[in-house]
Scaffold this active site. Structure first.
Site, mmCIF file in Angstrom:
data_model
loop_
_atom_site.group_PDB
_atom_site.id
_atom_site.type_symbol
_atom_site.label_atom_id
_atom_site.label_comp_id
_atom_site.label_asym_id
_atom_site.label_seq_id
_atom_site.Cartn_x
_atom_site.Cartn_y
_atom_site.Cartn_z
ATOM 1 N N ALA A 294 -6.609 -4.213 7.489
ATOM 2 C CA ALA A 294 -7.495 -3.112 7.008
ATOM 3 C C ALA A 294 -8.827 -3.691 6.501
ATOM 4 C CB ALA A 294 -6.844 -2.248 5.961
ATOM 5 N N ASP B 198 -0.908 -5.477 9.145
ATOM 6 C CA ASP B 198 -1.743 -4.496 8.796
ATOM 7 C C ASP B 198 -3.053 -5.120 8.481
ATOM 8 O OD1 ASP B 198 -3.307 -2.470 7.628
ATOM 9 O OD2 ASP B 198 -1.838 -1.732 6.437
ATOM 10 N N TRP C 72 0.785 -1.214 0.023
ATOM 11 C CA TRP C 72 0.061 0.046 0.014
ATOM 12 C C TRP C 72 0.874 1.398 0.141
ATOM 13 C CZ3 TRP C 72 -1.948 2.967 4.553
ATOM 14 C CH2 TRP C 72 -3.209 3.666 4.520
HETATM 15 C C1 PLP Z 1 -3.487 -1.771 3.301
HETATM 16 C C2 PLP Z 1 -4.250 -0.784 4.044
HETATM 17 N N1 PLP Z 1 -3.754 -0.332 5.237
HETATM 18 C C3 PLP Z 1 -4.253 0.600 5.951
HETATM 19 C C4 PLP Z 1 -5.228 1.441 5.213
HETATM 20 C C5 PLP Z 1 -6.066 2.671 5.882
HETATM 21 O O1 PLP Z 1 -6.986 2.552 6.587
HETATM 22 P P1 PLP Z 1 -7.781 3.731 7.016
HETATM 23 O O2 PLP Z 1 -8.713 4.305 5.788
HETATM 24 O O3 PLP Z 1 -8.730 3.104 8.022
HETATM 25 O O4 PLP Z 1 -6.854 4.837 7.422
HETATM 26 C C6 PLP Z 1 -5.731 1.355 4.036
HETATM 27 C C7 PLP Z 1 -6.807 1.866 3.158
HETATM 28 O O5 PLP Z 1 -6.752 2.123 1.975
HETATM 29 C C8 PLP Z 1 -4.909 0.034 3.505
HETATM 30 O O6 PLP Z 1 -5.369 -0.200 2.049
#
Ligand code: PLP
Length: 394
Positions: free
Chosen positions: A210, A208, A127
């Site tokens: 999410a 992570d 990401w």
């Molecule tokens: C892999 C990953 N981690 C973290 C996040 C962040 O999430 P948040 O929108 O809750 O900050 C995202 C959001 O797109 C994501 O794709």
């Protein structure tokens, strides 16, 4: 003061959204933006969320700041959801945090306090925000092999070999499920091997999480996280409630830490709370209160799980429809990987020219790395998309 600043690079997704908005073709298709959309192309407010909100508003008496960052059951409810009974809770602490991003941020800060300048190994690719969050926290970033552009699956042997070379001073960032941007994920047996590798090397797993519930179901999606946490002495998890509860702008998430023992959990948590106090003092509360209300109430929880299943099954069905349509037209299995991927995204492995061609010729928008958001596929346009993709790779 500011005269020495140069312009920071613009956000690529925002630029793509701007291009899409400016495109006057009625046939255009947006597969770029990373939010869930239903068959009407709308990111819905879940019914369970609405009901929880009504309950909260009618019971609310005051809006004082919350007494601690994991208040009134939110932390316990999220731990039950994410960990179930995989690990002794005396070693675990949780802090409500602003989204998955805020959770990543405070945990990276914590790691930098513990081991300044440590290296975080991220999947290649990962990401786009992982790198800046780590760097801005004072950490270094390196990659481990992950996506195989030939098979569009995980290069597991190379990944494992790279993880085996790490040391106890290193951090490994793993996507708990629904890998973004690739959509390619580890099998349970592969998670087992990653857990064994982490035990061997002592590297710190940073998970992570999410998209819990967006892949194959809550329990299936939690397998890797629970396996790792029940195997290693120390770990951290950044949980997001943005997608699975549809609470994007409420900024709700949680930073979870697992320590060697209860005493170290207490000490490490005091540092985490200190970081939070010095950053934003208190996390936003409304989204967390919604999640707590849903998870603590059997009927709201059942309704939420049903709604989550509808979203998940819609994405799985769109994946299959697209792969089938391409196979029927091309007589080749080259795009079957789309049906095997899980979560909101698939990395198609197209060249930049092909991505530009799809935009210019077909009005099909995706990020420059050829990541598509499968939830953005209009059900009645699957055939058009299959034609467009085949046209772009010919
Ligand atoms: C892999 C990953 N981690 C973290 C996040 C962040 O999430 P948040 O929108 O809750 O900050 C995202 C959001 O797109 C994501 O794709």
């Amino acid at each position: 003061m500011f005269e020495n600043l140069t312009k920071a690079p613009g956000d690529k997704i925002l630029a793509l959204m701007g291009e899409y908005a400016a495109d006057s073709r009625s046939t255009k298709i947006d597969l770029g933006v990373g939010v869930y959309k239903d068959e009407q192309g709308v990111t819905p407010v879940m019914r369970s969320v609405r009901k929880a909100e009504e309950r909260i508003l009618s019971n609310e008496k005051q809006r004082l700041t919350s007494a601690s960052p994991a208040t009134r059951g939110y932390g316990a409810a999220v731990l039950d959801l994410v960990l179930a009974d995989s690990i002794d809770r005396s070693r675990v602490r949780i802090a409500q945090a602003p989204g998955g991003t805020g959770s990543l941020w405070v945990l990276m800060q914590l790691i930098n306090r513990a081991r300044p300048g440590a290296t975080v190994y991220v999947s290649d690719p990962t990401w786009a925000n992982h790198n800046p969050i780590a760097i801005n926290s004072g950490l270094k970033v390196a990659t481990y092999p992950y996506f195989d552009p030939e098979t569009r699956g995980v290069k597991f042997e190379q990944m494992l070999a790279a993880l085996d070379r790490l040391g106890a001073e290193d951090v490994v960032l793993l996507h708990g499920c629904c890998h973004n941007p690739t959509g390619a994920n580890l099998t349970d047996a592969q998670w087992d091997q990653v857990a064994e590798s982490l035990v061997r090397t002592g590297a710190l797993p940073f998970i992570d999480l999410a998209y819990l519930g967006f892949g194959d179901g809550i329990e299936a999606d939690a397998y890797g996280t629970r396996k790792i946490l029940s195997s290693v002495p120390e770990a951290v998890v950044a949980f997001s409630g943005s997608k699975n509860f549809g609470l994007y702008r409420e900024r709700v998430g949680a930073a979870i830490l697992v320590a060697r023992n209860a005493e170290q959990a207490e000490t490490t948590n005091s540092q985490l709370l200190n970081i939070i106090r010095g950053a934003y003092s208190q996390p936003p509360d409304h989204g967390a209160e919604i999640i707590r209300t849903i998870l603590e109430d059997a009927s709201l929880r059942a309704e939420w799980e049903e709604e989550l299943a509808v979203m998940r099954n819609r994405m799985i069905s769109l994946r299959k429809k697209l792969a089938d349509a391409i196979r029927e037209r091309s007589n080749s299995t080259d795009f079957d990987f789309v049906a095997d991927h899980r979560g909101m995204f698939s990395l198609l492995g197209l060249t930049n020219d092909a991505v530009e061609h799809l935009k210019a010729t077909n009005g099909v928008y995706m990020t420059g790395d050829s990541r598509i958001n499968v939830a953005g596929i209009p059900e009645d346009r699957v055939g058009d998309l299959a034609d467009a993709f085949l046209g772009a790779v010919r």
